[in-house]
Design a protein around this motif. Structure first.
Motif, PDB file in Angstrom:
ATOM      1  N   SER A  42      48.546  10.256  99.475  1.00  0.00           N
ATOM      2  CA  SER A  42      49.795   9.846  98.800  1.00  0.00           C
ATOM      3  C   SER A  42      50.359   8.588  99.446  1.00  0.00           C
ATOM      4  O   SER A  42      50.886   7.715  98.748  1.00  0.00           O
ATOM      5  CB  SER A  42      50.835  10.968  98.868  1.00  0.00           C
ATOM      6  OG  SER A  42      50.400  12.073  98.113  1.00  0.00           O
ATOM      7  N   GLN A  89      52.677  12.749  92.920  1.00  0.00           N
ATOM      8  CA  GLN A  89      52.333  14.157  93.124  1.00  0.00           C
ATOM      9  C   GLN A  89      53.548  15.011  92.744  1.00  0.00           C
ATOM     10  O   GLN A  89      54.678  14.667  93.069  1.00  0.00           O
ATOM     11  CB  GLN A  89      52.013  14.345  94.609  1.00  0.00           C
ATOM     12  CG  GLN A  89      51.340  15.638  94.938  1.00  0.00           C
ATOM     13  CD  GLN A  89      50.771  15.631  96.364  1.00  0.00           C
ATOM     14  OE1 GLN A  89      50.860  14.640  97.071  1.00  0.00           O
ATOM     15  NE2 GLN A  89      50.206  16.742  96.767  1.00  0.00           N
ATOM     16  N   ASP A 164      48.165  11.045  91.303  1.00  0.00           N
ATOM     17  CA  ASP A 164      48.202  11.711  92.605  1.00  0.00           C
ATOM     18  C   ASP A 164      48.140  13.234  92.462  1.00  0.00           C
ATOM     19  O   ASP A 164      49.115  13.860  92.054  1.00  0.00           O
ATOM     20  CB  ASP A 164      49.467  11.295  93.363  1.00  0.00           C
ATOM     21  CG  ASP A 164      49.372  11.610  94.852  1.00  0.00           C
ATOM     22  OD1 ASP A 164      48.431  12.324  95.257  1.00  0.00           O
ATOM     23  OD2 ASP A 164      50.244  11.146  95.611  1.00  0.00           O
ATOM     24  N   GLU A 165      46.997  13.805  92.782  1.00  0.00           N
ATOM     25  CA  GLU A 165      46.764  15.259  92.782  1.00  0.00           C
ATOM     26  C   GLU A 165      47.297  15.952  91.530  1.00  0.00           C
ATOM     27  O   GLU A 165      48.094  16.879  91.607  1.00  0.00           O
ATOM     28  CB  GLU A 165      47.368  15.894  94.042  1.00  0.00           C
ATOM     29  CG  GLU A 165      46.564  15.510  95.281  1.00  0.00           C
ATOM     30  CD  GLU A 165      46.622  16.549  96.383  1.00  0.00           C
ATOM     31  OE1 GLU A 165      46.486  17.762  96.057  1.00  0.00           O
ATOM     32  OE2 GLU A 165      46.786  16.161  97.547  1.00  0.00           O
TER      33      GLU A 165
HETATM   34 MG    MG Z   1      49.542  13.841  98.708  1.00  0.00          MG
END
Ligand code: MG
Ligand code: ADP
Length: 237
Positions: A42, A89, A164-165
């Motif tokens: 991140s 995220q 992000d994820e």
């Molecule tokens: Mg992360």
């Protein structure tokens, strides 16, 4: 290369988080940043987005070229204006706005004036979001929220997306649906940098991967060539 990071260092206060990260993403490809929790995935994305520039106890050094332009020193909104859409995220959407309102507030022309992605094309791409267009953000399921978060990024008509994820905390069936979604995005010509811990997902949606450990790129390979040994060594799988 559409994006090229060279020897990037990022700090939160005195913590040296990214320690010389270099990576590149070619136009129209999907590249994955892989690594366990807390390795700096991140932070890499936030650094690209200018969120670790001086002023808020943060600092970035090194070169970050996007379409040949230096991003270092730019504020987040300026990076976004160059055509990078960041899907952070944790599925950040407005909980009290409807799906459609969430999409409308994100809508923007691309840097080249393109409006390929608009309500109609986004609904065509995500039929489920059209079905849920009048539902408030907080009433959506986890998978729907994640689709909406990605769809909001698309509404910016970006040159490149940072995801992000997006699989975090979602059931395997939903993760499979997201994999198809990302594959379709790539087929539409969208360039993607994705951060993941889910290697199976990464293998389905990226051609190239970089493995991070404590802020250092320790491995770079074609994603589908990752050996079981490498996966075990760096990712615990
Ligand atoms: Mg992360
Ligand atoms: N705002 C912050 N202030 C200080 N340290 C942070 C902050 N955000 C993240 N970190 C630290 O930076 C490291 C990398 O975090 P992060 O980039 O979120 O990892 P990942 O996304 O790979 O899980 C971790 O050690 C984390 O504790």
């Amino acid at each position: 290369m559409i994006l090229e990071l060279k020897d990037v260092h990022s700090y939160y206060d005195k913590s040296h988080i990214l320690n010389g990260v270099s990576l590149s993403v070619a136009q129209g490809t999907s590249v994955c940043l892989l690594g366990r929790n807390g390795v700096g995935k991140s932070t890499t994305m936030k650094t690209i987005m200018g969120m670790l520039n001086p002023g808020e106890h943060c600092r970035t050094e090194g070169s970050l070229l996007f379409e040949g332009k230096e991003l270092a020193g730019l504020k987040s909104h300026a990076v976004a204006r160059l055509g990078i859409a960041y899907v952070p995220q944790g599925r950040h959407i407005f909980p009290t706005l409807t799906t459609e309102e969430n999409l409308r507030v994100a809508s923007r022309e691309g840097v080249d004036g393109s409006s390929k992605w608009n309500l109609a094309s986004v609904y065509e791409f995500f039929p489920r979001l059209e079905e849920r267009k009048d539902s408030k953000g907080d009433k959506l399921s986890g998978g729907e929220k994640q689709m909406l978060a990605v769809a909001r990024g698309l509404m910016q008509n970006p040159r490149m997306m940072l995801l992000d994820e997006i699989t975090e905390g979602l059931a395997p069936l939903i993760v499979d649906q997201l994999a198809v979604m990302v594959q379709n995005l790539i087929a539409q010509g969208v360039t993607i940098l994705i951060a993941e811990q889910n290697v199976k997902f990464a293998m389905k949606v990226s051609s190239d991967c970089y493995i991070l450990e404590r802020g250092v790129i320790v491995h770079h390979q074609a994603t589908n060539e990752l050996s079981a040994e490498t996966r075990k060594q760096y990712l615990g799988l």
